[in-house]
Design an enzyme around this catalytic site. Sequence first.
Site, short mmCIF file in Angstrom:
data_model
loop_
_atom_site.label_atom_id
_atom_site.label_comp_id
_atom_site.label_asym_id
_atom_site.label_seq_id
_atom_site.Cartn_x
_atom_site.Cartn_y
_atom_site.Cartn_z
CG HIS A 23 22.79 9.78 42.10
ND1 HIS A 23 23.36 10.14 40.91
CD2 HIS A 23 22.58 10.94 42.78
CE1 HIS A 23 23.51 11.46 40.86
NE2 HIS A 23 23.04 11.97 41.98
NE ARG A 62 21.98 17.18 36.65
CZ ARG A 62 21.25 16.07 36.50
NH1 ARG A 62 21.73 14.91 36.90
NH2 ARG A 62 20.05 16.12 35.97
CG ASN A 64 27.69 11.75 27.32
OD1 ASN A 64 28.28 12.82 27.41
ND2 ASN A 64 27.56 11.12 26.18
CD GLU A 81 22.55 15.27 43.44
OE1 GLU A 81 22.68 14.73 42.35
OE2 GLU A 81 23.05 16.39 43.70
CB CYS A 141 20.51 7.93 34.19
SG CYS A 141 21.92 7.43 35.18
#
Length: 385
Positions: A187, A75, A302, A111, A308
């Site tokens: 998160h 990422r 996933n 993030e 998200c």
Amino acid sequence: PLERPHIPSLKKLGFTGADEEILSKVQQSAPHILASCSSASSMWVANAATVSPSADTKNRKTHFTPANLSAMYHRSIEHPDTGQILKAIFKDPAFFEHHSALPAGIHFSDEGAANHTRLHSNSSEKGLEIFTFGQSAFNSAFPRPAKFPARQTLEASETIARLHGLDAKSTLYVQQNPDVIDAGVFHNDVIAVGSQNCLFFHEDAFLDKDAFLKELGEKYPDDDLCLIEVSGSDVTVEEAVSTYLFNTQLVSLPGTEGALQIIAPMECREHKRVHAYLEKLLTLGTPVRSVTYIDVRESMRNGGGPACLRLRVCLNSAERESIKARVFMDDALYQDLKNWVETHYRDRLAPADLADPKLLEETRTALSELTGILQIGPVYPFQDQ
């Protein structure tokens, strides 16, 4: 979507030659690296950036900071291209200001919007921006999770607030409970979600909940704040994580002042206790008036639920009018994108295909066509070649 496999990253890691040679070499010697540089994780746009609308910022511009995502290599390579795409869409410097991603490394690990919530009153333009962090990189007085890394630092959140020119009176920092991080809440958007004047959260989400709620009440700009706290007796942290109860989308209902709808994955409908809680929620007189369940099992498998995909960009009418890119969904754009997918996407993909030069060629052809459909101009490294 970003270009994958990402040839520039493979070159930085020492693989040389023409593109097809690079793919062959990395597949033979380091297939795990090829997999990392082929990840489609950028689809989780909740981690793409942090966005502060012009109503909150000192210079009255909308600010963007791409997330460095430094906790995970696959990422961490996203932010240069993500930043280019954001600049191409939100282009007018009179309205938008773009910042580089924060320095890489654990100290300023960021993030993005998955740890950022903005609440605003129905009668006030200015909002309250809430930054949730997992640990402090420099202050050992803050506890840390024991099992999993905390991917957002206090220092990263504070830096973004400075870059965006946020007013301290309208900014709040709160630490996520280290125990829920160790339970799989990487998160904040897996344990809390906010929209408009409503914050929907689990009672175990925050380390010092009482102090957080006290400060929230003091800083929120009006008296219409709605707090929906889910008790552990109704839904455990483990149940919330497995069903993505808080990773649902909380969206406004058109034509109904202040009313909200929860868009939840089918896992919430099929889990007896979670479904019972959501049914009860509709009777409590909160702004949440309805719940819609959708099947997003491939997304869930996933690693992501509906939220998200949440990267909210609040725009006033002048800011929206300044955007010349074709990025606001309508029936015509939907059909063009649908045709684009059906034309260019393979119907199956195996790990060995990642080294196929034809896949790279197909991907680049598709992405070049996409930039034309969206009218954003060249944004990918290969388009400069």
